[in-house]
Design an enzyme around this catalytic site. Structure first.
Site, PDB file in Angstrom:
ATOM      1  N   HIS A  82       4.982   4.722  -0.928  1.00 61.95           N
ATOM      2  CA  HIS A  82       4.583   3.757  -0.014  1.00 61.95           C
ATOM      3  C   HIS A  82       5.934   2.694   0.014  1.00 61.95           C
ATOM      4  CE1 HIS A  82       2.485   0.393   1.951  1.00 61.95           C
ATOM      5  NE2 HIS A  82       2.958  -0.289   1.141  1.00 61.95           N
ATOM      6  N   ASP A 161      -9.680  -6.257   1.447  1.00 58.44           N
ATOM      7  CA  ASP A 161      -8.533  -6.480   1.503  1.00 58.44           C
ATOM      8  C   ASP A 161      -8.400  -7.227   2.774  1.00 58.44           C
ATOM      9  OD1 ASP A 161      -5.730  -6.538   0.972  1.00 58.44           O
ATOM     10  OD2 ASP A 161      -5.571  -5.217   2.255  1.00 58.44           O
ATOM     11  N   ARG A 168      -6.062 -15.211   3.591  1.00 58.69           N
ATOM     12  CA  ARG A 168      -4.731 -15.603   3.206  1.00 58.69           C
ATOM     13  C   ARG A 168      -3.647 -16.045   4.347  1.00 58.69           C
ATOM     14  NH1 ARG A 168      -3.317 -10.586   0.305  1.00 58.69           N
ATOM     15  NH2 ARG A 168      -1.231 -11.734  -0.297  1.00 58.69           N
ATOM     16  N   SER A 183      -3.357  -6.018  -3.092  1.00 61.95           N
ATOM     17  CA  SER A 183      -3.546  -5.582  -1.537  1.00 61.95           C
ATOM     18  C   SER A 183      -3.232  -4.406  -1.649  1.00 61.95           C
ATOM     19  CB  SER A 183      -3.283  -6.733  -0.695  1.00 61.95           C
ATOM     20  OG  SER A 183      -2.926  -6.271   0.435  1.00 61.95           O
ATOM     21  N   LYS A 187      -5.290  -0.053  -1.350  1.00 59.11           N
ATOM     22  CA  LYS A 187      -5.492   0.666  -0.127  1.00 59.11           C
ATOM     23  C   LYS A 187      -4.786   2.251  -0.522  1.00 59.11           C
ATOM     24  CE  LYS A 187      -3.431  -2.706   2.052  1.00 59.11           C
ATOM     25  NZ  LYS A 187      -2.765  -3.671   2.983  1.00 59.11           N
TER      26      LYS A 187
END
Ligand code: URA
Ligand code: CA
Length: 434
Positions: A82, A161, A168, A183, A187
């Site tokens: 990621h 999320d 947010r 967050s 995922k």
């Protein structure tokens, strides 16, 4: 349990228990806890923080709020990579086939992009016929037979999320490390990864602008992964200038092909070897990072990585001849050089602004529903440290819609700096967090 008491607790700097965090996430997802209470809690977290146990509990609760992808029918250790998001970041397109060619399964769930360029799916869709609409059975079968498949997001991944992020975003509580880390990791966890390699970008073009912030975020995410039983490692890498030369969807596919042919940009190849080597080590494919890098270099030199890309494209409906003839990718109508105004050395390329320029040409989405032009974008001709002569191109703009070209060129002008004396090349990798 009352949400009021939990907000007060966090406001006063106390820690929340696992049960309390699960109560909050469930209640918020189901709509029983209203936005104003959740917003107050987010602000309390912003000021009071969360310890690593609370952060891990929040991550798990958000991951469990929707579909948890089960990759257990795929053999081997599933390592996901990621990136926290950079400009011209083409690493997935190189790494997925390369790691698959090493025999490590890549079961990737990807998204579309918002902002400077498209996401991995958008980029791959510039290959005629390519589709991410696989059934789950096909997806699993493709990974088992050729180690690589990519699917669009199925079901709802971490809806808690999604809802919290939207809140947010409008309450000035995005930039706080426990909330960012949970967050992102929620995922990854929901997408079924056994092990995770994180590329945390740092610099002007990154979400985290400072090295200190990037290392803190990296550490928070590695802590979460470790606590939740996923081997996790983070690489902190430079995003002061774009990665590689190409910024744009088809242009980045071409750049990935070049890299798999062993003639890609040096920085892109180096980062891919770094991230890929951690992936192979976490998967248990090789004993150490040096062996992993040797293997990856071999897979580039032998063309095995490129072959893996070809098989993958074909298996998902794409035209594999594009890999040998990238000129068959969508091409822009016009090529507009962007020229240096003076002699010297490139001292600075503002990644975020270059990304915005690519988006203005149509390579990225300004809004969620924008339609992107897969052919357009920017190809840098010079990077920081390179010498340049007045009148030489710093970049080539690939253009279809000319309506914002002047505006784009003006913006680009302000994003390059040229210095009269030599400038050192900036580091690419700042460190590894384990
Ligand atoms: N990216 C995410 O997915 N979540 C954040 O909170 C910030 C960046
Ligand atoms: Ca690139």
């Amino acid at each position: 349990m009352r949400m009021y008491d939990l907000i007060r607790k966090k406001r006063d700097g106390e820690t929340l228990s696992k049960r309390e965090i699960e109560y909050i996430v469930r209640g918020f997802t189901d709509g029983l806890i209203p936005d104003y209470q959740m917003a107050a809690l987010a602000m309390a977290i912003y000021f009071r923080g969360m310890d690593s146990r609370e952060t891990a509990d929040l991550t798990m609760a958000m991951a469990a709020s929707g579909e948890m992808v089960d990759l257990s029918s795929i053999e081997g250790v599933k390592v996901d990579k990621h990136s926290t998001g950079g400009v011209g970041d083409t690493t997935t397109l190189v790494l997925a086939p390369l790691v698959a060619a090493a025999g490590v399964p890549v079961a990737k769930m990807s998204g579309r992009g918002l902002g400077h360029t498209g996401g991995t799916i958008d980029k791959l869709e510039s290959i005629p016929g390519f589709s991410v609409e696989l059934t789950e059975e096909q997806f699993v079968q493709n990974v088992n037979t050729m180690k690589l498949a990519l699917i669009g997001q199925t079901g709802e991944i971490a809806p808690a999320d999604k809802k919290l992020y939207a809140l947010r975003d409008v309450t000035a509580t995005v930039d706080t490390i426990p909330l960012i880390a949970s967050s992102i990791m929620s995922k990854k966890l929901a997408a079924g990864a056994d092990a995770i390699v994180l590329d945390v970008k740092t610099g002007e073009g990154a979400f985290m602008k400072t090295q200190e912030g990037s290392f803190s975020l990296a550490k928070a995410m590695v802590d979460i992964g470790t606590q939740l039983g996923r081997k996790t490692i983070a690489v902190v890498s430079d995003m002061n200038q774009p990665l590689g030369y190409a910024i744009g969807n088809a242009l980045e596919v071409k750049e990935a092909i070049d890299t798999l042919q062993g003639r890609g940009p040096g920085d892109l190849e180096e980062l891919c070897l770094e991230l890929g080597s951690h992936m192979l080590v976490l998967a248990g494919r090789v004993p150490d990072q040096d062996a992993a890098k040797d293997l990856l270099r071999e897979l580039i030199a032998s063309g095995a990585g490129l072959e893996a890309l070809k098989r993958f494209v074909q298996a998902q409906g794409g035209d594999p001849s594009v890999i040998d003839q990238p000129e068959r990718l969508p091409q822009a109508k016009r090529f507009e050089p962007f020229l240096a105004g003076e002699d010297g050395y490139v001292s600075y390329i503002h990644a975020e602004v270059v990304g915005t320029c690519a988006m203005m040409l149509g390579a990225g989405r300004e809004r969620k529903d924008s339609v992107i032009d897969l052919a357009v974008g920017i190809v840098l001709k010079k990077k920081v440290g390179d010498p340049v002569k007045k009148g030489e191109p710093l970049a080539i703009l690939h253009v279809n819609d000319e309506s914002r070209l002047d505006e784009t060129l003006a913006l680009l002008r302000g994003s390059f700096e040229i210095h009269p004396s030599p400038v050192p090349k900036p580091p690419l990798i700042y460190g590894i967090v384990t």
